[in-house]
Scaffold this motif. Structure first.
Motif, short mmCIF file in Angstrom:
data_model
loop_
_atom_site.label_atom_id
_atom_site.label_comp_id
_atom_site.label_asym_id
_atom_site.label_seq_id
_atom_site.Cartn_x
_atom_site.Cartn_y
_atom_site.Cartn_z
N UNK A 109 0.82 -1.22 0.00
CA UNK A 109 0.00 0.00 0.00
C UNK A 109 0.85 1.27 0.00
N UNK A 110 2.12 1.15 0.39
CA UNK A 110 2.98 2.31 0.41
C UNK A 110 3.29 2.84 -0.99
N UNK A 111 2.92 2.07 -2.03
CA UNK A 111 3.14 2.53 -3.40
C UNK A 111 1.99 3.37 -3.94
N UNK A 112 0.89 3.45 -3.21
CA UNK A 112 -0.26 4.22 -3.70
C UNK A 112 0.09 5.69 -4.01
N UNK A 113 0.89 6.37 -3.18
CA UNK A 113 1.20 7.77 -3.49
C UNK A 113 1.97 7.96 -4.80
N UNK A 114 2.52 6.89 -5.36
CA UNK A 114 3.24 7.00 -6.63
C UNK A 114 2.30 6.93 -7.83
N UNK A 115 1.03 6.59 -7.61
CA UNK A 115 0.08 6.40 -8.71
C UNK A 115 -0.52 7.73 -9.14
N UNK A 116 -0.97 7.77 -10.38
CA UNK A 116 -1.70 8.94 -10.88
C UNK A 116 -3.18 8.85 -10.53
N UNK A 117 -3.71 7.63 -10.54
CA UNK A 117 -5.11 7.38 -10.19
C UNK A 117 -5.17 6.19 -9.25
N UNK A 118 -5.94 6.31 -8.18
CA UNK A 118 -6.13 5.22 -7.23
C UNK A 118 -7.61 4.83 -7.24
N UNK A 119 -7.87 3.54 -7.44
CA UNK A 119 -9.23 3.02 -7.43
C UNK A 119 -9.42 2.19 -6.17
N UNK A 120 -10.46 2.52 -5.40
CA UNK A 120 -10.79 1.77 -4.18
C UNK A 120 -12.06 0.98 -4.45
N UNK A 121 -11.98 -0.34 -4.64
CA UNK A 121 -13.18 -1.15 -4.90
C UNK A 121 -14.12 -1.16 -3.70
N UNK A 122 -15.25 -1.82 -3.88
CA UNK A 122 -16.25 -1.89 -2.82
C UNK A 122 -15.73 -2.58 -1.58
N UNK A 123 -16.20 -2.11 -0.42
CA UNK A 123 -15.81 -2.63 0.88
C UNK A 123 -16.98 -3.46 1.42
N UNK A 124 -16.74 -4.75 1.68
CA UNK A 124 -17.84 -5.69 1.95
C UNK A 124 -18.56 -5.40 3.26
N UNK A 125 -17.84 -5.22 4.35
CA UNK A 125 -18.46 -5.11 5.68
C UNK A 125 -18.49 -3.66 6.12
N UNK A 126 -19.56 -2.96 5.76
CA UNK A 126 -19.63 -1.53 6.08
C UNK A 126 -19.87 -1.31 7.57
N UNK A 127 -20.22 -2.37 8.31
CA UNK A 127 -20.41 -2.21 9.75
C UNK A 127 -19.08 -2.09 10.49
N UNK A 128 -17.99 -2.46 9.81
CA UNK A 128 -16.66 -2.36 10.39
C UNK A 128 -15.90 -1.19 9.77
N UNK A 129 -15.05 -0.57 10.57
CA UNK A 129 -14.20 0.48 10.03
C UNK A 129 -13.18 -0.14 9.07
N UNK A 130 -12.93 0.47 7.93
CA UNK A 130 -11.92 -0.07 7.03
C UNK A 130 -10.54 -0.03 7.68
N UNK A 131 -9.62 -0.91 7.26
CA UNK A 131 -8.30 -0.97 7.90
C UNK A 131 -7.59 0.37 7.88
#
Length: 331
Positions: free
Chosen positions: A59-81
């Motif tokens: 995940x530390x490589x995300x800031x190097x990207x031009x576009x970041x896509x975050x797919x759907x998160x299954x358990x919305x009752x929980x806070x994402x990591x």
């Protein structure tokens, strides 16, 4: 067109992940220039539904990207990591365009990227998003929302709509049409279209407007009224309006204006015709009328739209790849 990074972790929805991978991972035929460099970034081997996925990078490589896509998160009752939230926030702070698909909006909201912004997610979860993040203006009635550097989509098929919208921003309508043909999906649905309509669309063979739509598209340069459309469809104006609402989710007049604007967009991208000529070719009559409707619908004037998209899709002076062009101003 730069690097697209899929930000994944345990609990991602595999459908939205697959949609993004299909759109950004394979170039359609005859693309005039480079396609996206697609990478998958995660904290290690992750599970998306029943599938196990090995990311290319952390995940530390995300800031190097031009576009970041975050797919759907299954358990919305929980806070994402927290590590995912922090990485997405860092990517945006580094200048990346960040887009969420379906319930991926909960990750963007947790990262603070939706504060003070309009956003959407799957209609079944919009009330949860609004209650949990009151600083976000949640719109439950649209397919996707484009805030420029932050974009959100509704669920399932709307994820495809947003991904193709991004391709259209970067490559123009011709390339997007080619990508949509490869995927066998419609090339463009307006972000403001309703997520669903109360009356299901009829089956194609019983579609009451099936013959009317192509008839109109072939005559966009001609003046047409709702009464003209009703006469051609052999029904009353009231009955026509009822069918349009059922099939398209909008009114006959608004649908007609949208088709004229789409045709104007294609002409602005692919020809050197003047705005006056395009107004005539799209049935808008005058450049003033076209500019008014175009700005209200697209968010920028026709001339600004042409500068943005022609700079993106035209080859450079040495025949090389298209220039990046300025980012389009969004409504």
């Amino acid at each position: 067109m730069g690097t697209v990074a899929l930000a994944v972790t345990d609990g991602m929805l595999h459908f939205e992940l697959s949609v993004a991978y299909e759109v950004f991972g394979s170039a359609p035929d005859d693309v005039p220039g480079p396609w996206y460099d697609l990478v998958v970034c995660g904290p290690g081997a992750v599970r998306a539904g029943r599938f196990r996925l090995e990311p290319d990078h952390g995940l530390d490589r995300l800031p190097d990207a031009d576009t970041v896509i975050v797919p759907g998160w299954a358990d919305i009752d929980q806070e994402p990591p927290a590590e995912l939230v922090d990485a997405v926030r860092a990517a945006h702070e580094a200048g990346a365009r960040v887009a969420s698909l379906c319930t991926g909006a909960f990750v963007l909201a947790a990262a603070g990227l939706l504060d003070g912004r309009r956003a959407t997610t799957h209609w079944a979860h919009t009330h949860v998003l609004a209650a949990r993040y009151p600083q976000v203006t949640v719109d439950p009635d649209v397919l996707y929302v484009d805030n420029g550097s932050v974009l959100t989509s509704a669920g399932k098929a709307a994820a495809m709509d947003l991904c193709l919208h991004i391709v259209r921003l970067d490559h123009g309508s011709s390339v997007t049409n080619a990508a949509a043909r490869r995927l066998v999906v419609p090339p463009h649905r307006d972000g403001g279209q309703a997520q669903f309509v109360t009356t299901p669309a009829p089956a194609p063979e019983s579609h009451p407007l099936a013959e009317l739509f192509p008839w109109v598209i072939e005559r966009l340069d001609q003046p047409m009224t709702v009464e003209d459309l009703a006469r051609q469809a052999r029904m009353s104006s009231r009955n026509l309006g009822r069918h349009f609402r059922s099939v398209t989710g909008t009114t006959p007049l608004q649908w007609l204006v949208t088709q004229r604007i789409r045709h104007a967009q294609a002409l602005l991208e692919t020809t050197d015709d003047s705005v006056d000529a395009i107004a005539a070719a799209t049935g808008m009559g005058t450049a003033t009328t076209l500019r008014r409707h175009f700005h209200r619908t697209v968010g920028v004037p026709p001339d600004a739209y042409r500068r943005t998209f022609r700079s993106r899709v035209r080859p450079g002076p040495d025949g090389g790849p298209p220039g990046a062009g300025p980012a389009a101003e969004r409504p």
